[in-house]
Write a protein that holds these residues in place. Sequence first.
Motif, PDB file in Angstrom:
ATOM      1  N   PHE A  97       0.841  -1.190   0.000  1.00 11.80           N
ATOM      2  CA  PHE A  97       0.000   0.000   0.000  1.00 11.80           C
ATOM      3  C   PHE A  97       0.880   1.244   0.000  1.00 11.80           C
ATOM      4  N   LEU A  98       0.565   2.200  -0.886  1.00  8.01           N
ATOM      5  CA  LEU A  98       1.248   3.491  -0.928  1.00  8.01           C
ATOM      6  C   LEU A  98       0.210   4.575  -0.665  1.00  8.01           C
ATOM      7  N   ASP A  99       0.429   5.364   0.368  1.00 13.63           N
ATOM      8  CA  ASP A  99      -0.503   6.393   0.786  1.00 13.63           C
ATOM      9  C   ASP A  99      -0.585   7.515  -0.254  1.00 13.63           C
ATOM     10  N   ALA A 100      -1.781   7.825  -0.721  1.00 16.68           N
ATOM     11  CA  ALA A 100      -1.963   8.839  -1.768  1.00 16.68           C
ATOM     12  C   ALA A 100      -1.477  10.208  -1.318  1.00 16.68           C
ATOM     13  N   GLU A 101      -1.741  10.579  -0.081  1.00 18.93           N
ATOM     14  CA  GLU A 101      -1.331  11.894   0.408  1.00 18.93           C
ATOM     15  C   GLU A 101       0.194  12.043   0.354  1.00 18.93           C
ATOM     16  N   GLN A 102       0.899  11.008   0.735  1.00 17.88           N
ATOM     17  CA  GLN A 102       2.365  11.065   0.698  1.00 17.88           C
ATOM     18  C   GLN A 102       2.884  11.102  -0.735  1.00 17.88           C
ATOM     19  N   ILE A 103       2.301  10.301  -1.613  1.00 16.73           N
ATOM     20  CA  ILE A 103       2.725  10.294  -3.014  1.00 16.73           C
ATOM     21  C   ILE A 103       2.438  11.648  -3.655  1.00 16.73           C
ATOM     22  N   GLU A 104       1.263  12.207  -3.397  1.00 17.09           N
ATOM     23  CA  GLU A 104       0.923  13.514  -3.963  1.00 17.09           C
ATOM     24  C   GLU A 104       1.841  14.611  -3.436  1.00 17.09           C
ATOM     25  N   ALA A 105       2.232  14.544  -2.162  1.00 19.18           N
ATOM     26  CA  ALA A 105       3.166  15.526  -1.604  1.00 19.18           C
ATOM     27  C   ALA A 105       4.534  15.418  -2.285  1.00 19.18           C
ATOM     28  N   MET A 106       4.980  14.205  -2.534  1.00 17.50           N
ATOM     29  CA  MET A 106       6.259  14.018  -3.225  1.00 17.50           C
ATOM     30  C   MET A 106       6.192  14.572  -4.650  1.00 17.50           C
ATOM     31  N   MET A 107       5.084  14.352  -5.337  1.00 16.29           N
ATOM     32  CA  MET A 107       4.941  14.869  -6.700  1.00 16.29           C
ATOM     33  C   MET A 107       4.902  16.394  -6.694  1.00 16.29           C
ATOM     34  N   ALA A 108       4.197  16.977  -5.728  1.00 14.17           N
ATOM     35  CA  ALA A 108       4.101  18.434  -5.635  1.00 14.17           C
ATOM     36  C   ALA A 108       5.462  19.059  -5.314  1.00 14.17           C
ATOM     37  N   ILE A 118      10.512   3.537  -8.183  1.00 11.69           N
ATOM     38  CA  ILE A 118      10.569   2.684  -7.001  1.00 11.69           C
ATOM     39  C   ILE A 118      11.770   1.763  -7.168  1.00 11.69           C
ATOM     40  N   ALA A 119      12.631   1.787  -6.160  1.00  9.25           N
ATOM     41  CA  ALA A 119      13.806   0.911  -6.154  1.00  9.25           C
ATOM     42  C   ALA A 119      13.731   0.039  -4.908  1.00  9.25           C
ATOM     43  N   PHE A 120      14.262  -1.155  -5.025  1.00  8.07           N
ATOM     44  CA  PHE A 120      14.227  -2.117  -3.928  1.00  8.07           C
ATOM     45  C   PHE A 120      15.642  -2.477  -3.511  1.00  8.07           C
ATOM     46  N   THR A 121      15.838  -2.580  -2.209  1.00  3.61           N
ATOM     47  CA  THR A 121      17.055  -3.164  -1.654  1.00  3.61           C
ATOM     48  C   THR A 121      16.581  -4.406  -0.893  1.00  3.61           C
ATOM     49  N   PRO A 122      17.487  -5.207  -0.355  1.00  4.16           N
ATOM     50  CA  PRO A 122      17.016  -6.389   0.378  1.00  4.16           C
ATOM     51  C   PRO A 122      16.073  -6.065   1.541  1.00  4.16           C
ATOM     52  N   ASP A 123      16.191  -4.860   2.113  1.00  4.98           N
ATOM     53  CA  ASP A 123      15.401  -4.529   3.297  1.00  4.98           C
ATOM     54  C   ASP A 123      14.425  -3.367   3.126  1.00  4.98           C
ATOM     55  N   THR A 124      14.494  -2.657   2.014  1.00  2.00           N
ATOM     56  CA  THR A 124      13.667  -1.462   1.874  1.00  2.00           C
ATOM     57  C   THR A 124      13.104  -1.308   0.468  1.00  2.00           C
ATOM     58  N   MET A 125      12.105  -0.462   0.409  1.00  2.00           N
ATOM     59  CA  MET A 125      11.568   0.003  -0.865  1.00  2.00           C
ATOM     60  C   MET A 125      11.720   1.518  -0.835  1.00  2.00           C
ATOM     61  N   GLN A 126      12.355   2.091  -1.855  1.00  2.28           N
ATOM     62  CA  GLN A 126      12.577   3.532  -1.916  1.00  2.28           C
ATOM     63  C   GLN A 126      11.736   4.117  -3.032  1.00  2.28           C
ATOM     64  N   ILE A 127      11.043   5.205  -2.718  1.00  2.39           N
ATOM     65  CA  ILE A 127      10.187   5.875  -3.694  1.00  2.39           C
ATOM     66  C   ILE A 127      10.745   7.280  -3.905  1.00  2.39           C
ATOM     67  N   PHE A 128      10.922   7.664  -5.167  1.00  2.34           N
ATOM     68  CA  PHE A 128      11.464   8.985  -5.476  1.00  2.34           C
ATOM     69  C   PHE A 128      10.964   9.432  -6.842  1.00  2.34           C
TER      70      PHE A 128
END
Length: 133
Positions: A97-108, A118-128
Amino acid sequence: MLSFPIASVREVIARGLTDAQANGGFRNPHYGLQPGKDETPGIWLVGDHGIYLMSNGKLPEGARPMVLYADECDPRSNDDWFTVKRSTYGGDDGIDFLDAEQIEAMMAASPDATHLCIAFTPDTMQIFMVERP
């Protein structure tokens, strides 16, 4: 790394909101195991037959959600999609699940960006956000 055009991401979020308003809320991404959790505006990152973002508003019987495949992992246009899925999301199917409010704030905050990545490491998912020519 997976990428999704920002204009299309906005369309998926908007479709989820429209579906939720028309049909009584948001679907649960946890297969009913955690009632109420993440039943808010957002998008689902789905690893299945390819990797895609999916709207999360409740749907009428028989309706299908809006889906946006990652540019790199669309089985309709990339014969190597399964290799990409395994190397990024992993071999198992799943939903994040990706929160719309957070994604919209990043886009703004990134007005010149063209793609949500979206990039993945063994322990994390990074969104940029990135700008592509």
